[in-house]
Design a protein around this motif. Structure first.
Motif, mmCIF file in Angstrom:
data_model
loop_
_atom_site.group_PDB
_atom_site.id
_atom_site.type_symbol
_atom_site.label_atom_id
_atom_site.label_comp_id
_atom_site.label_asym_id
_atom_site.label_seq_id
_atom_site.Cartn_x
_atom_site.Cartn_y
_atom_site.Cartn_z
ATOM 1 N N VAL A 138 119.080 48.231 -110.261
ATOM 2 C CA VAL A 138 119.292 47.176 -109.373
ATOM 3 C C VAL A 138 120.762 46.658 -109.387
ATOM 4 N N ASP A 139 121.482 47.747 -109.652
ATOM 5 C CA ASP A 139 122.905 47.461 -109.346
ATOM 6 C C ASP A 139 123.342 47.485 -107.981
ATOM 7 N N VAL A 140 123.383 46.399 -107.044
ATOM 8 C CA VAL A 140 123.503 46.543 -105.650
ATOM 9 C C VAL A 140 124.407 45.406 -105.354
ATOM 10 N N ASP A 141 125.095 45.301 -104.168
ATOM 11 C CA ASP A 141 126.086 44.345 -103.602
ATOM 12 C C ASP A 141 125.036 43.419 -102.659
ATOM 13 N N THR A 142 125.461 42.517 -102.302
ATOM 14 C CA THR A 142 124.680 41.443 -101.382
ATOM 15 C C THR A 142 124.073 41.890 -100.259
ATOM 16 N N ASP A 143 124.699 43.049 -99.666
ATOM 17 C CA ASP A 143 124.117 43.742 -98.579
ATOM 18 C C ASP A 143 122.887 44.723 -99.054
ATOM 19 N N GLY A 144 122.570 44.728 -100.414
ATOM 20 C CA GLY A 144 121.718 45.854 -100.698
ATOM 21 C C GLY A 144 122.288 47.304 -101.014
ATOM 22 N N ILE A 145 123.787 47.337 -100.760
ATOM 23 C CA ILE A 145 124.148 48.861 -100.871
ATOM 24 C C ILE A 145 124.389 49.041 -102.292
ATOM 25 N N PRO A 146 123.770 50.099 -102.918
ATOM 26 C CA PRO A 146 123.983 50.455 -104.270
ATOM 27 C C PRO A 146 125.629 50.536 -104.617
ATOM 28 N N MET A 147 125.814 50.360 -106.170
ATOM 29 C CA MET A 147 127.090 50.458 -106.473
ATOM 30 C C MET A 147 127.195 51.109 -107.782
ATOM 31 N N CYS A 148 128.190 51.866 -107.955
ATOM 32 C CA CYS A 148 128.402 52.761 -109.105
ATOM 33 C C CYS A 148 129.770 52.291 -109.822
ATOM 34 N N PRO A 149 129.872 51.814 -111.092
ATOM 35 C CA PRO A 149 131.189 51.487 -111.596
ATOM 36 C C PRO A 149 131.836 52.959 -111.747
ATOM 37 N N VAL A 150 133.149 52.631 -111.630
ATOM 38 C CA VAL A 150 134.115 54.020 -111.940
ATOM 39 C C VAL A 150 135.074 53.477 -112.679
ATOM 40 N N VAL A 151 135.523 54.302 -113.773
ATOM 41 C CA VAL A 151 136.674 53.900 -114.721
ATOM 42 C C VAL A 151 137.593 55.250 -114.561
#
Length: 126
Positions: free
Chosen positions: A83-96
């Motif tokens: 459930v790592d999504v932004d306010t619009d429901g777009i999935p986010m992936c952390p990048v280092v």
């Protein structure tokens, strides 16, 4: 004998892959002349090897893109599972990313005085 290529008639074509040889015969002196579509210079890649290399490269590139696409879909699903999504429901992936560039050399000995930068960012899947 005063003959030229104009006096020659086409005899046959020999094909070896994409390489062709055309044989002409002079009607005045009966000398056969061969014209090749490919150079015989050892320093130049032959047309058959060039076509093979290009075909392999295109196939490899397409499969690499497909693997990247599948990896992106997998990352998207992992983000949705967390459930790592932004306010619009777009999935986010952390990048280092490690932005280190302590040694840069363009045919010179150059040491960067700037140290290192570590970036933390988020990649959005659309």
């Amino acid at each position: 004998m005063g003959c030229s290529f104009i006096d020659s008639k086409f005899v046959k074509e020999i094909r070896k892959g994409f390489n062709c040889s055309w044989i002409f015969k002079c009607e005045m002196c009966n000398i056969e002349t061969t014209i090749n579509s490919d150079m015989t210079d050892q320093n130049i890649i032959s047309v058959n090897k060039a076509v093979t290399s290009a075909s392999l490269a295109v196939g490899i590139e397409e499969s690499a893109w497909e693997e990247m696409r599948l990896a992106g879909l997998q990352e998207k699903q992992l983000a949705l599972d967390r459930v790592d999504v932004d306010t619009d429901g777009i999935p986010m992936c952390p990048v280092v990313a490690d932005g280190q560039w302590g040694k840069r050399s363009y045919k010179t000995k150059y040491d960067s005085l700037s140290g290192a930068v570590i970036l933390y960012n988020t990649f959005l899947f659309e």
